[in-house]
Design an enzyme around this catalytic site. Structure first.
Site, PDB file in Angstrom:
ATOM      1  CG  ASN A   9       3.052  -1.364   4.985  1.00 41.40           C
ATOM      2  OD1 ASN A   9       2.496  -2.371   5.413  1.00 41.40           O
ATOM      3  ND2 ASN A   9       4.360  -1.255   4.900  1.00 41.40           N
ATOM      4  CD1 TRP A  10      -3.108  -0.142   7.314  1.00 42.94           C
ATOM      5  CD2 TRP A  10      -4.547  -1.742   7.932  1.00 42.94           C
ATOM      6  NE1 TRP A  10      -4.379   0.290   7.003  1.00 42.94           N
ATOM      7  CE2 TRP A  10      -5.276  -0.669   7.369  1.00 42.94           C
ATOM      8  CE3 TRP A  10      -5.248  -2.862   8.385  1.00 42.94           C
ATOM      9  CZ2 TRP A  10      -6.671  -0.676   7.259  1.00 42.94           C
ATOM     10  CZ3 TRP A  10      -6.634  -2.876   8.283  1.00 42.94           C
ATOM     11  CH2 TRP A  10      -7.340  -1.794   7.726  1.00 42.94           C
ATOM     12  CE  LYS A  11       5.526   0.182   8.167  1.00 47.28           C
ATOM     13  NZ  LYS A  11       6.796   0.789   8.438  1.00 47.28           N
ATOM     14  CG  HIS A  95       8.305  -2.176   3.262  1.00 49.03           C
ATOM     15  ND1 HIS A  95       9.107  -2.034   4.366  1.00 49.03           N
ATOM     16  CD2 HIS A  95       7.458  -1.119   3.257  1.00 49.03           C
ATOM     17  CE1 HIS A  95       8.748  -0.936   5.004  1.00 49.03           C
ATOM     18  NE2 HIS A  95       7.750  -0.364   4.355  1.00 49.03           N
ATOM     19  CD  GLU A  97       9.237  -1.870   8.089  1.00 54.31           C
ATOM     20  OE1 GLU A  97       8.191  -2.549   8.004  1.00 54.31           O
ATOM     21  OE2 GLU A  97       9.245  -0.660   8.403  1.00 54.31           O
ATOM     22  CD  GLU A 167       7.999   3.034   1.515  1.00 59.75           C
ATOM     23  OE1 GLU A 167       7.029   3.634   1.992  1.00 59.75           O
ATOM     24  OE2 GLU A 167       8.324   1.883   1.858  1.00 59.75           O
ATOM     25  N   GLY A 173       9.279   5.540   9.433  1.00 61.62           N
ATOM     26  CA  GLY A 173       8.982   5.373  10.860  1.00 61.62           C
ATOM     27  C   GLY A 173       9.851   6.222  11.770  1.00 61.62           C
ATOM     28  CB  SER A 212       8.166  10.368   8.314  1.00 59.08           C
ATOM     29  OG  SER A 212       8.881   9.400   9.066  1.00 59.08           O
ATOM     30  N   GLY A 233       2.834   4.436   6.317  1.00 54.72           N
ATOM     31  CA  GLY A 233       2.888   3.444   7.379  1.00 54.72           C
ATOM     32  C   GLY A 233       2.077   3.903   8.581  1.00 54.72           C
ATOM     33  N   GLY A 234       2.759   4.431   9.591  1.00 50.40           N
ATOM     34  CA  GLY A 234       2.116   4.783  10.863  1.00 50.40           C
ATOM     35  C   GLY A 234       0.841   5.606  10.712  1.00 50.40           C
TER      36      GLY A 234
HETATM   37  C1  PEP Z   1       6.353   2.427   5.257  1.00 45.42           C
HETATM   38  O1  PEP Z   1       6.550   1.554   6.086  1.00 45.42           O
HETATM   39  O2  PEP Z   1       6.228   2.109   4.063  1.00 45.42           O
HETATM   40  C2  PEP Z   1       6.309   3.803   5.707  1.00 45.42           C
HETATM   41  C3  PEP Z   1       6.388   4.753   4.822  1.00 45.42           C
HETATM   42  O3  PEP Z   1       6.199   4.012   7.065  1.00 45.42           O
HETATM   43  P1  PEP Z   1       5.980   5.429   7.801  1.00 45.42           P
HETATM   44  O4  PEP Z   1       4.935   6.183   7.039  1.00 45.42           O
HETATM   45  O5  PEP Z   1       5.531   5.069   9.185  1.00 45.42           O
HETATM   46  O6  PEP Z   1       7.295   6.129   7.774  1.00 45.42           O
END
Ligand code: PEP
Length: 255
Positions: A9-11, A95, A97, A167, A173, A212, A233-234
């Protein structure tokens, strides 16, 4: 066996040049027959270009969100038909967010899920509790409520063409991932809730963990019996890290 999925997920990150570089690195280094299905989810405006760059590779394309409506006066929105039209096969819905920053209700998320499926796309339904909810030991209530909104609108059979991502919001994050046992407990709960309605579909549904995930912790999370890969994500923004996570994914028996 359930084939695992690792989705990035590049956000709100990237540019045409950065995306092209990342896709090029992924395509160059991805094994020809990876154990896990690899999906990338760039921002809307880059989807069409990403679809062009990914042509001929085994990497699938996903979007980060979709409008619940099919068409009409909904300024700024993007429909499932439009996503399909530019080459998306997957779309993230619900998600945290979106749920928290844009106040998406369980019912809206369920309608987005249905909208995606109505155009032949595979929704990746995100569920998960906030920190206060975990501390109050309410994670099962929260996840059940989020899941049930989709089950009530669409029925359990719909999960034959869907993916779930657990999640925990406190892990996204933050650098603080759920422990493998914490993840497994909730994944098993989700699978049992589906199994109460349809055991076969429950056994075959892929349930990803997100929060994470890094190259250093992916293997222990993905080793858990009900963890079928991850939503990343990151760490999905760096080809080496993302590919190392992908390499850690293992299929699990569906029976
Ligand atoms: C996400 O946004 O779905 C996610 C899991 O982010 P991260 O891996 O950065 O925690």
């Amino acid at each position: 066996m359930r084939r695992p999925i690792v989705a990035g997920n590049w956000k709100l990150h990237g540019s045409r040049a950065e995306n092209a570089r990342l896709i090029e690195e992924l395509m160059a280094q991805l094994p020809s027959k990876p154990a896990a299905l690899c999906i990338v989810c760039p921002p809307f405006v880059y989807l069409q270009e990403a679809a062009r760059l990914l042509r001929g590779s085994s990497i699938e394309l996903g979007a980060q969100d979709v409008c619940a409506e099919a068409q009409g006066a909904f300024t700024g929105q993007v429909s499932a038909a439009m996503l399909k039209d530019v080459g998306c096969e997957y779309v993230i819905v619900g998600h945290s967010e979106r749920r928290l920053l844009y106040r998406e209700s369980d019912q809206i998320v369920a309608r987005k899920f249905a909208a995606a499926q109505s155009k032949g796309m595979i929704p990746i339904l995100c569920v998960g509790e906030q920190l206060a909810e975990r501390e109050a030991n309410r994670m099962q209530d929260v996840v059940a409520r989020q899941l049930d909104a989709v089950l009530e609108l669409c029925g359990v059979e719909t999960f034959a063409n869907a993916v779930i991502a657990y999640e925990p919001v406190w892990a996204i994050g933050t650098g603080r991932n759920a422990t493998p046992d914490q993840a497994q407990d909730v994944h098993a709960f989700i699978r049992a809730r589906l199994a109460a309605r349809n055991a076969k579909i429950a056994a075959e549904t892929r349930i990803l963990y997100g929060g994470s995930v890094k190259a250093g912790n992916a293997a222990e999370l993905f080793a858990m019996a009900d963890v079928d890969g991850g939503l990343i994500g990151g760490a999905s923004l760096k080809a080496d890290e993302f590919l190392a996570i992908l390499a850690a994914a293992r299929p699990h028996r569906s029976k």
